[in-house]
Design a protein around this motif. Sequence first.
Motif, PDB file in Angstrom:
ATOM      1  N   MET A 179     -12.808 -18.726  14.364  1.00 13.30           N
ATOM      2  CA  MET A 179     -12.375 -17.322  14.268  1.00 13.30           C
ATOM      3  C   MET A 179     -11.316 -17.084  15.338  1.00 13.30           C
ATOM      4  SD  MET A 179     -14.581 -13.811  14.684  1.00 13.30           S
ATOM      5  CE  MET A 179     -15.333 -13.935  13.068  1.00 13.30           C
ATOM      6  N   VAL A 180     -10.169 -16.625  14.934  1.00 11.64           N
ATOM      7  CA  VAL A 180      -9.041 -16.475  15.848  1.00 11.64           C
ATOM      8  C   VAL A 180      -8.953 -15.029  16.345  1.00 11.64           C
ATOM      9  CG1 VAL A 180      -7.308 -15.793  14.143  1.00 11.64           C
ATOM     10  CG2 VAL A 180      -6.629 -17.189  16.105  1.00 11.64           C
ATOM     11  N   SER A 181      -8.262 -14.835  17.449  1.00 14.11           N
ATOM     12  CA  SER A 181      -8.069 -13.495  18.018  1.00 14.11           C
ATOM     13  C   SER A 181      -6.576 -13.224  18.168  1.00 14.11           C
ATOM     14  CB  SER A 181      -8.766 -13.382  19.382  1.00 14.11           C
ATOM     15  OG  SER A 181      -8.178 -14.273  20.302  1.00 14.11           O
ATOM     16  N   LEU A 182      -6.228 -11.988  18.461  1.00 12.99           N
ATOM     17  CA  LEU A 182      -4.818 -11.601  18.564  1.00 12.99           C
ATOM     18  C   LEU A 182      -4.068 -12.336  19.677  1.00 12.99           C
ATOM     19  CD1 LEU A 182      -5.152  -7.749  17.931  1.00 12.99           C
ATOM     20  CD2 LEU A 182      -4.001  -9.400  16.459  1.00 12.99           C
ATOM     21  N   PRO A 183      -4.603 -12.451  20.896  1.00 10.22           N
ATOM     22  CA  PRO A 183      -3.847 -13.183  21.929  1.00 10.22           C
ATOM     23  C   PRO A 183      -3.609 -14.640  21.567  1.00 10.22           C
ATOM     24  CG  PRO A 183      -5.579 -11.862  22.921  1.00 10.22           C
ATOM     25  CD  PRO A 183      -5.819 -11.832  21.452  1.00 10.22           C
TER      26      PRO A 183
ATOM     27  N   GLN B  51       0.173 -18.978  19.638  1.00  7.42           N
ATOM     28  CA  GLN B  51       0.552 -19.992  18.661  1.00  7.42           C
ATOM     29  C   GLN B  51       1.887 -19.679  17.987  1.00  7.42           C
ATOM     30  OE1 GLN B  51      -0.914 -22.841  18.124  1.00  7.42           O
ATOM     31  NE2 GLN B  51      -2.739 -22.546  19.378  1.00  7.42           N
ATOM     32  N   LEU B  52       2.127 -18.404  17.688  1.00  4.15           N
ATOM     33  CA  LEU B  52       3.324 -18.045  16.920  1.00  4.15           C
ATOM     34  C   LEU B  52       4.599 -18.096  17.754  1.00  4.15           C
ATOM     35  CD1 LEU B  52       2.044 -15.096  14.689  1.00  4.15           C
ATOM     36  CD2 LEU B  52       2.304 -17.496  14.089  1.00  4.15           C
ATOM     37  N   VAL B  53       4.545 -17.676  19.000  1.00  2.00           N
ATOM     38  CA  VAL B  53       5.780 -17.643  19.792  1.00  2.00           C
ATOM     39  C   VAL B  53       6.244 -19.041  20.179  1.00  2.00           C
ATOM     40  CG1 VAL B  53       5.319 -15.344  20.718  1.00  2.00           C
ATOM     41  CG2 VAL B  53       4.504 -17.354  21.944  1.00  2.00           C
ATOM     42  N   LYS B  54       5.392 -20.071  19.963  1.00  2.00           N
ATOM     43  CA  LYS B  54       5.820 -21.440  20.247  1.00  2.00           C
ATOM     44  C   LYS B  54       6.691 -22.005  19.132  1.00  2.00           C
ATOM     45  CE  LYS B  54       1.814 -23.296  20.795  1.00  2.00           C
ATOM     46  NZ  LYS B  54       0.791 -24.314  21.069  1.00  2.00           N
ATOM     47  N   SER B  55       6.684 -21.340  17.976  1.00  2.00           N
ATOM     48  CA  SER B  55       7.441 -21.843  16.832  1.00  2.00           C
ATOM     49  C   SER B  55       8.943 -21.663  17.056  1.00  2.00           C
ATOM     50  CB  SER B  55       6.994 -21.106  15.567  1.00  2.00           C
ATOM     51  OG  SER B  55       7.801 -21.499  14.470  1.00  2.00           O
ATOM     52  N   PRO B  56       9.759 -22.610  16.598  1.00  2.00           N
ATOM     53  CA  PRO B  56      11.228 -22.429  16.719  1.00  2.00           C
ATOM     54  C   PRO B  56      11.800 -21.491  15.679  1.00  2.00           C
ATOM     55  CG  PRO B  56      10.724 -24.533  15.700  1.00  2.00           C
ATOM     56  CD  PRO B  56       9.406 -23.933  16.078  1.00  2.00           C
TER      57      PRO B  56
ATOM     58  N   PRO C  19      12.652 -18.080  13.861  1.00  2.00           N
ATOM     59  CA  PRO C  19      12.728 -16.669  14.308  1.00  2.00           C
ATOM     60  C   PRO C  19      11.692 -15.775  13.640  1.00  2.00           C
ATOM     61  CG  PRO C  19      14.904 -17.529  13.822  1.00  2.00           C
ATOM     62  CD  PRO C  19      13.936 -18.548  13.327  1.00  2.00           C
ATOM     63  N   THR C  20      11.366 -16.032  12.375  1.00  2.00           N
ATOM     64  CA  THR C  20      10.383 -15.181  11.702  1.00  2.00           C
ATOM     65  C   THR C  20       8.994 -15.321  12.328  1.00  2.00           C
ATOM     66  OG1 THR C  20      10.052 -16.937  10.069  1.00  2.00           O
ATOM     67  CG2 THR C  20      11.623 -15.180   9.531  1.00  2.00           C
ATOM     68  N   MET C  21       8.620 -16.525  12.705  1.00  2.00           N
ATOM     69  CA  MET C  21       7.317 -16.718  13.342  1.00  2.00           C
ATOM     70  C   MET C  21       7.292 -16.095  14.739  1.00  2.00           C
ATOM     71  SD  MET C  21       5.703 -18.180  10.946  1.00  2.00           S
ATOM     72  CE  MET C  21       4.197 -18.828  11.663  1.00  2.00           C
ATOM     73  N   VAL C  22       8.406 -16.180  15.455  1.00  2.00           N
ATOM     74  CA  VAL C  22       8.482 -15.529  16.772  1.00  2.00           C
ATOM     75  C   VAL C  22       8.368 -14.013  16.623  1.00  2.00           C
ATOM     76  CG1 VAL C  22       9.945 -15.158  18.786  1.00  2.00           C
ATOM     77  CG2 VAL C  22       9.824 -17.418  17.738  1.00  2.00           C
ATOM     78  N   ALA C  23       9.029 -13.475  15.570  1.00  2.00           N
ATOM     79  CA  ALA C  23       8.915 -12.022  15.330  1.00  2.00           C
ATOM     80  C   ALA C  23       7.482 -11.648  14.996  1.00  2.00           C
ATOM     81  CB  ALA C  23       9.859 -11.627  14.197  1.00  2.00           C
ATOM     82  N   ARG C  24       6.781 -12.490  14.228  1.00  2.00           N
ATOM     83  CA  ARG C  24       5.354 -12.226  13.955  1.00  2.00           C
ATOM     84  C   ARG C  24       4.533 -12.254  15.245  1.00  2.00           C
ATOM     85  NH1 ARG C  24       6.425 -15.671   9.351  1.00  2.00           N
ATOM     86  NH2 ARG C  24       6.278 -14.485   7.392  1.00  2.00           N
TER      87      ARG C  24
END
Length: 404
Positions: free
Chosen positions: A322-326, A331-336, A338-343
């Motif tokens: 079960m995942v949490s917001l932090p 996990q998302l901001v590590k992606s190169p 831009p859409t994942m960083v925006a998420r």
Amino acid sequence: MTQTALRPTAPASATEVVDAAAVAPVAEKRRQTSGVRIGDLLTLVGALIGSLALTSFLATQLVPIHGFLAFFVVAYAVFVGIYSLLVWLDEPGPVVLDRVVAILVQSGAFLLVIALASVLIYTVIKGASAVWHPNFYTQDLTVTGSKDPLTTGGVMHAIVGTLTQISIALLVTIPLGVTTALFLSEVPGPFSRFVRTIVEAMTALPSIVAGLFILATLILMLGFDKSGLAAGLAITVMMLPIMIRAADVVFRLVPGTLKEASLGLGASQFKTVMNVVLPTSRSGLMTAIILATARGIGETSPVLLTAGYTASLNKNPFSGPMVSLPLVVFQLVKSPEPTMVARGFGTAVVLMVLVLILFVLARVVGAQDVAKKAARKKRRAALRARLSSLHLSIPGRHRSTPDA
């Protein structure tokens, strides 16, 4: 006309004239004890203009100063020096020291506000492209790829996971923390001092250690799976010391005269705690809960160790990751992409809004004291009496009377 009235008066001597001048009222200069004086404001503005001019001269003519941060530091140091000199021309030494310390303290507070505002504004700007899509709150990331647009996928699984984990943590933390704080404040002694020392030491416990403790005891030794329950217990380890310390301080602020009056009237210590101590410290307890929740809801490493990571929705806190917001933000901001960083930044915005909602709810509940309850009860009684009078005044409606 009498002889006394016709007798000429003798001229006043020089001593009497001097004494009369000495006792004559002297108009005192009015002193301004509050507000902003125009002289202080001009001194402040003059020091600011002088610091900017002198720093610009130094940066362009004498010493090369590169970058805004270096220019700001040099200009601030020059400003403090010029301001101290201008105040010293008109005021004594203690006043100069007071003005300089006030400038330093106010500058620190202003810098802190700017830092907090910049963090909030930067996060909102970076995540604004994601938070306006409705699917961001109704979908998870199960079938969302890294190159998919923002109209696909969301963080509903993280919102549900965060609320579930923090609810488990609060169910354990609130009764245990309040009970321990009552023991520390109401039962003083060597053991309570030992417990207070342990609690103060646990406030500096690293979050990764709390996650490792739950991983070793609950998952490896007892054989439980990684789940929301394990993450909630790990968060509890982080929240409990904050809750105990804050509640202990609140309970010690309850006036001793109230407790003595209750005990003097024949109430037991249990009834004194339930009817005097807890109602008196309700607002402070809400603040303690807010502090503990703010500490626990932002933890990432204990959740990663004890609940794992998943991109799908899991409503069962006793089984499965079960995942949490932090953790989703991490996990998302590590992606190169831009859409994942925006998420990721949009998820951070959702987390801040969630904390704000919990804060408002806690303040509203904590503001319900005895006086406000009595006033609200009085208004309801007045409203019922008014409605009853209107009901009786309607033609054809009469109060039913028993048959004679």
